[in-house]
Structure formats: structure tokens, C-alpha cells
Design an enzyme around this catalytic site. Structure first.
Site, PDB file in Angstrom:
ATOM      1  N   ASP A  27      -9.466  68.386  76.958  1.00 54.50           N
ATOM      2  CA  ASP A  27     -10.318  67.714  75.976  1.00 54.50           C
ATOM      3  C   ASP A  27     -11.701  68.382  75.942  1.00 54.50           C
ATOM      4  O   ASP A  27     -12.281  68.592  74.880  1.00 54.50           O
ATOM      5  CB  ASP A  27     -10.442  66.229  76.340  1.00 54.50           C
ATOM      6  CG  ASP A  27      -9.076  65.600  76.554  1.00 54.50           C
ATOM      7  OD1 ASP A  27      -8.315  65.510  75.588  1.00 54.50           O
ATOM      8  OD2 ASP A  27      -8.759  65.231  77.700  1.00 54.50           O
ATOM      9  N   HIS A  52      -8.056  60.108  79.719  1.00 55.24           N
ATOM     10  CA  HIS A  52      -7.436  61.139  78.872  1.00 55.24           C
ATOM     11  C   HIS A  52      -6.533  60.415  77.874  1.00 55.24           C
ATOM     12  O   HIS A  52      -5.325  60.294  78.055  1.00 55.24           O
ATOM     13  CB  HIS A  52      -6.628  62.135  79.706  1.00 55.24           C
ATOM     14  CG  HIS A  52      -5.767  63.015  78.845  1.00 55.24           C
ATOM     15  ND1 HIS A  52      -6.291  63.958  77.990  1.00 55.24           N
ATOM     16  CD2 HIS A  52      -4.426  63.058  78.657  1.00 55.24           C
ATOM     17  CE1 HIS A  52      -5.305  64.537  77.329  1.00 55.24           C
ATOM     18  NE2 HIS A  52      -4.163  64.013  77.712  1.00 55.24           N
TER      19      HIS A  52
HETATM   20  P1  NAX Z   1       8.255  68.868  79.271  1.00 53.01           P
HETATM   21  O1  NAX Z   1       9.098  67.720  78.882  1.00 53.01           O
HETATM   22  O2  NAX Z   1       8.451  70.198  78.634  1.00 53.01           O
HETATM   23  O3  NAX Z   1       8.407  69.091  80.848  1.00 53.01           O
HETATM   24  C1  NAX Z   1       8.331  68.058  81.772  1.00 53.01           C
HETATM   25  C2  NAX Z   1       9.133  68.468  82.984  1.00 53.01           C
HETATM   26  O4  NAX Z   1       8.957  67.469  83.968  1.00 53.01           O
HETATM   27  C3  NAX Z   1      10.647  68.569  82.683  1.00 53.01           C
HETATM   28  O5  NAX Z   1      11.144  69.799  83.190  1.00 53.01           O
HETATM   29  C4  NAX Z   1      11.206  67.369  83.440  1.00 53.01           C
HETATM   30  O6  NAX Z   1      12.530  67.599  83.910  1.00 53.01           O
HETATM   31  C5  NAX Z   1      10.209  67.257  84.580  1.00 53.01           C
HETATM   32  N1  NAX Z   1      10.220  65.967  85.272  1.00 53.01           N
HETATM   33  C6  NAX Z   1      10.458  64.736  84.768  1.00 53.01           C
HETATM   34  N2  NAX Z   1      10.436  63.818  85.742  1.00 53.01           N
HETATM   35  C7  NAX Z   1      10.173  64.479  86.884  1.00 53.01           C
HETATM   36  C8  NAX Z   1      10.047  64.081  88.238  1.00 53.01           C
HETATM   37  N3  NAX Z   1      10.207  62.809  88.607  1.00 53.01           N
HETATM   38  N4  NAX Z   1       9.777  65.027  89.167  1.00 53.01           N
HETATM   39  C9  NAX Z   1       9.637  66.307  88.811  1.00 53.01           C
HETATM   40  N5  NAX Z   1       9.768  66.758  87.551  1.00 53.01           N
HETATM   41  C10 NAX Z   1      10.032  65.851  86.597  1.00 53.01           C
HETATM   42  O7  NAX Z   1       6.750  68.353  79.130  1.00 53.01           O
HETATM   43  P2  NAX Z   1       5.388  69.213  79.066  1.00 53.01           P
HETATM   44  O8  NAX Z   1       5.120  69.572  77.674  1.00 53.01           O
HETATM   45  O9  NAX Z   1       5.447  70.286  80.098  1.00 53.01           O
HETATM   46  O10 NAX Z   1       4.310  68.088  79.450  1.00 53.01           O
HETATM   47  C11 NAX Z   1       4.242  67.532  80.738  1.00 53.01           C
HETATM   48  C12 NAX Z   1       3.284  66.376  80.777  1.00 53.01           C
HETATM   49  O11 NAX Z   1       1.962  66.783  80.465  1.00 53.01           O
HETATM   50  C13 NAX Z   1       3.603  65.245  79.783  1.00 53.01           C
HETATM   51  O12 NAX Z   1       3.481  63.999  80.469  1.00 53.01           O
HETATM   52  C14 NAX Z   1       2.503  65.370  78.763  1.00 53.01           C
HETATM   53  O13 NAX Z   1       2.239  64.147  78.122  1.00 53.01           O
HETATM   54  C15 NAX Z   1       1.362  65.834  79.610  1.00 53.01           C
HETATM   55  N6  NAX Z   1       0.203  66.435  78.938  1.00 53.01           N
HETATM   56  C16 NAX Z   1      -1.017  66.200  79.450  1.00 53.01           C
HETATM   57  C17 NAX Z   1      -2.172  66.759  78.934  1.00 53.01           C
HETATM   58  C18 NAX Z   1      -3.522  66.496  79.523  1.00 53.01           C
HETATM   59  O14 NAX Z   1      -4.505  66.971  78.970  1.00 53.01           O
HETATM   60  N7  NAX Z   1      -3.667  65.747  80.628  1.00 53.01           N
HETATM   61  C19 NAX Z   1      -2.094  67.636  77.730  1.00 53.01           C
HETATM   62  C20 NAX Z   1      -0.750  68.219  77.513  1.00 53.01           C
HETATM   63  C21 NAX Z   1       0.406  67.289  77.769  1.00 53.01           C
HETATM   64  O15 NAX Z   1       0.554  66.448  76.652  1.00 53.01           O
END
Ligand code: NAX
Length: 326
Positions: free
Chosen positions: A159, A187
Site C-alpha cells: 500500500d 491492510h
Molecule cells: P495463491 O492462491 O496463488 O497461493 C496461495 C498458496 O497458499 C497456494 O499454493 C495454497 O496451496 C497455499 N496454502 C493455502 N493454505 C495453506 C496452508 N495452510 N499452509 C501453507 N500453504 C497454504 O495466492 P497468492 O496470490 O499467492 O496470495 C497469497 C495471499 O496473499 C492471499 O491471502 C492474498 O489475499 C494475500 N495478499 C496480500 C497482500 C498484502 O499486501 N498484504 C497483497 C497481495 C495479496 O492479495
């Protein structure tokens, strides 16, 4: 050569993971003289994809990358970890209420907090990226009672970076001219991007923009940027999120520039009247691997109302999962 450090990354097979791991391994996060061991966690069905990511890491022949561990066991992923980037989280599924989302993530982050409490380095630096990031960090922290609560942070750096570029573009300056661009609070769309203390080319940002642009253009653009990217790309921010995670960890480990401050969601000690214990984004400086909240900034009436709104949201998130907190 320094001793290698262990960097745990969760959700490592996901899209942010794919943009993040190669930069950690290249030295962008901890410096070109710091060897790393990557300890990658994902869920069991993602193990094959994770092996593919490991093959590509191997194929980069990064000089600093000493080993890559792939696992679906948090106890293995966090063993002796010096850094942890908690990216994996449960996304909101169809029909899922906000409360369901908070609870599903509370289950994940409590397991991971316990595993860090048991197995990680006592000095581990934890950054939570997976949403709802601030409250997930709170849950991990509360499940790790033997670790210092200051070790747990959440990411608002994306952000901040978004805000810096919006401000630079509006004022016809370079992003390097923008300093002290702070995001306060959660966030989420209640975050408060604060221009009253930001500087552009040495002068106060508010002297260079109109109040109307600030309130009705800049703040909503920064708050809604994530949604705009999903609409345009059909997928949520990944490379920019990974980049912000690198920025956050690098500054925490190696220090912030003199005269600048950065946005980090950290354990509130009651500064600026924010409830103690919430993971709240404040202006922070970092030195010698530790962060501190910048004190004594004047908060005007406009800012005070914004801080209260985002604090209220974080308190509500905490209360929604309080029955799951130890
Ligand atoms: P993806 O869905 O591409 O990847 C997430 C990965 O996490 C998958 O490989 C899934 O299998 C794995 N996963 C799920 N549960 C798990 C667990 N219990 N233990 C280990 N791995 C697990 O998502 P992606 O685009 O990489 O985003 C990841 C996260 O970042 C989301 O929650 C998203 O909302 C968040 N974000 C946060 C941002 C921030 O500024 N704080 C911005 C970007 C993003 O939106």
C-alpha cells in the site's frame, strides 16, 4: 562468507511465492553476501507443483542458495527459521462470510504460530502477507507465547509503494523524491494513507497537492488498488506484493534510510492511542534488526477519525476470532 540463514515461506507454490522465492534466493532481500536456505511450506495437494518450483530454483544456480526444503509439515518448515514469510492463506470462497474467512485463517495461523513457538529461532522475524494479514499475524503471535510479540509483523508496504508512485506521478517527481509515505492501520480498505507527514523533494506533500485530490482521488485509489488489479488482470497482485515483502524484510533486517520511515503493521504498544496488542500499521524506522514506532507526530482531526475507523475494524476482527485465541 556469512553463515546461511533459514527463510521459511508458506504458500510457496502460489503466485506470490513464484514471484518471491527467486528474489530471496538472488540476495535481493538480505543482501548479496548472505547465503540462504529456503524452507518451503504448502499444502499436500500442492507438493508436486512445489517440486517444480524447486527444480526452477535449482536451475538458476543462485550462488547464495544453499538448500531448498519442500514440505507440507509446518514443524519442518519453521525448524530453526530465522525469517518467515507467511503468504499462504485461505481465500474467500463462494458464499463465505467475513467471519468464516477469519475463522478459516485462524485455524491455519494458529497451527503455524505454535510450530514457530516450538521450532523456530528465538529471533525469528515474521512477516504475514496472507489476508486478512494483520489479524492473521495477531493469531500467529498469540499462539507463540515464548516468542517476543515484536517478532510478528504484517504487510502494508505494498500500500505504501502504491501511494508513493501515485504521489510521485501527481507531483511530476520521481519515487525517490518521496519519503515518509505512511499507511496507518489495517491492510484493508479502511487503511489510512497519510500525506500530512509525507515529503516530496524535501517539502511537505500537502503543500504540493489539493485537499480535494487527496481525499477524493488519492485515498480511494490507494485503498482500492488491489481490486483494480484483480479487475484488470483477472488475478490479484503478485509481483508487486512479492516486491513489497522483499522491501519490508530488507528494511527490517538491514535498516531504513536516515530521515525516512516505512509502513509496518506491528504490535501496538499503545502509541497514538491505538489499543495495545493490535497488529497496526505505524510509521516505523529500523536499525540493527529491530523496528521502532516513530513518536510524536501531530495527528489532526481528519487523521484522527481515519485512525479510529481502521482501529475499530481491527478490534472487530480480533473479537470475531477471540474464542479461538489462547
Ligand atoms: P495463491 O492462491 O496463488 O497461493 C496461495 C498458496 O497458499 C497456494 O499454493 C495454497 O496451496 C497455499 N496454502 C493455502 N493454505 C495453506 C496452508 N495452510 N499452509 C501453507 N500453504 C497454504 O495466492 P497468492 O496470490 O499467492 O496470495 C497469497 C495471499 O496473499 C492471499 O491471502 C492474498 O489475499 C494475500 N495478499 C496480500 C497482500 C498484502 O499486501 N498484504 C497483497 C497481495 C495479496 O492479495
Amino acid at each position: 562468507m556469512k553463515q546461511p540463514v533459514r527463510v521459511a515461506v508458506t504458500g510457496a507454490a502460489g503466485q506470490i511465492g513464484y514471484a518471491l522465492l527467486f528474489r530471496i534466493a538472488s540476495g535481493a532481500m538480505l543482501g548479496n553476501d548472505q547465503p540462504v536456505i529456503l524452507q518451503l511450506l504448502d499444502i499436500t495437494p500442492a507438493m508436486e507443483a512445489l517440486q517444480g518450483v524447486k527444480m526452477e530454483l535449482d536451475d538458476c544456480a543462485f550462488p547464495l542458495l544453499q538448500d531448498v526444503v519442500c514440505t507440507d509439515d509446518p514443524n519442518v518448515a519453521f525448524k530453526d527459521a530465522d525469517y518467515a514469510l507467511l503468504v499462504g492463506a485461505r481465500p474467500r470462497g463462494p458464499g463465505m462470510e467475513r467471519k468464516d474467512l477469519l475463522e478459516a485463517n485462524a485455524a491455519i495461523f494458529s497451527v503455524q504460530g505454535k510450530a514457530m513457538n516450538e521450532h523456530a529461532s528465538r529471533d525469528i522475524k515474521v512477516l504475514v502477507v496472507g489476508n486478512p494479514a494483520n489479524t492473521n499475524a495477531l493469531i500467529a503471535q498469540r499462539n507463540a507465547p515464548d516468542l517476543n510479540p515484536r517478532n510478528f509483523t504484517a504487510m502494508t508496504r505494498l500500500d505504501q509503494n502504491r501511494a508513493m508512485t501515485q504521489l510521485a506521478q501527481k507531483t511530476g517527481t520521481a519515487v525517490t523524491d518521496v519519503t515518509n509515505m505512511i499507511i496507518w492501520g489495517n491492510h484493508s480498505s479502511t487503511q489510512f494513507p497519510d500525506l500530512y507527514h509525507a515529503n516530496v523533494a524535501g517539502g511537505n506533500a500537502m503543500d504540493k497537492v489539493e485537499q480535494d485530490w487527496y481525499e477524493n482521488d488519492f485515498i480511494p485509489t490507494v485503498q482500492q488498488r488491489g481490486a483494480a488489479i484483480i479487475k484488470a488482470r483477472g488475478a490479484s497482485s503478485a509481483a508487486s506484493a512479492a516486491n513489497a515483502a522483499i522491501d519490508h524484510m530488507r528494511d527490517w533486517a538491514l535498516g531504513t534510510a536516515d530521515g525516512d520511515s516505512v509502513s509496518m503493521a506491528v504490535y501496538s504498544d499503545g502509541s497514538y492511542g491505538i489499543q495495545e496488542g493490535l497488529i497496526f500499521s505505524f510509521p516505523c524506522t529500523c536499525k540493527d534488526g529491530d523496528w521502532s514506532i516513530v513518536q510524536g507526530q501531530d495527528i489532526n482531526e481528519f487523521s484522527q477519525a481515519k485512525l479510529e475507523a481502521t482501529e475499530t475494524e481491527l478490534a472487530e476482527e480480533r473479537d470475531a476470532v477471540s474464542h479461538l485465541l489462547p
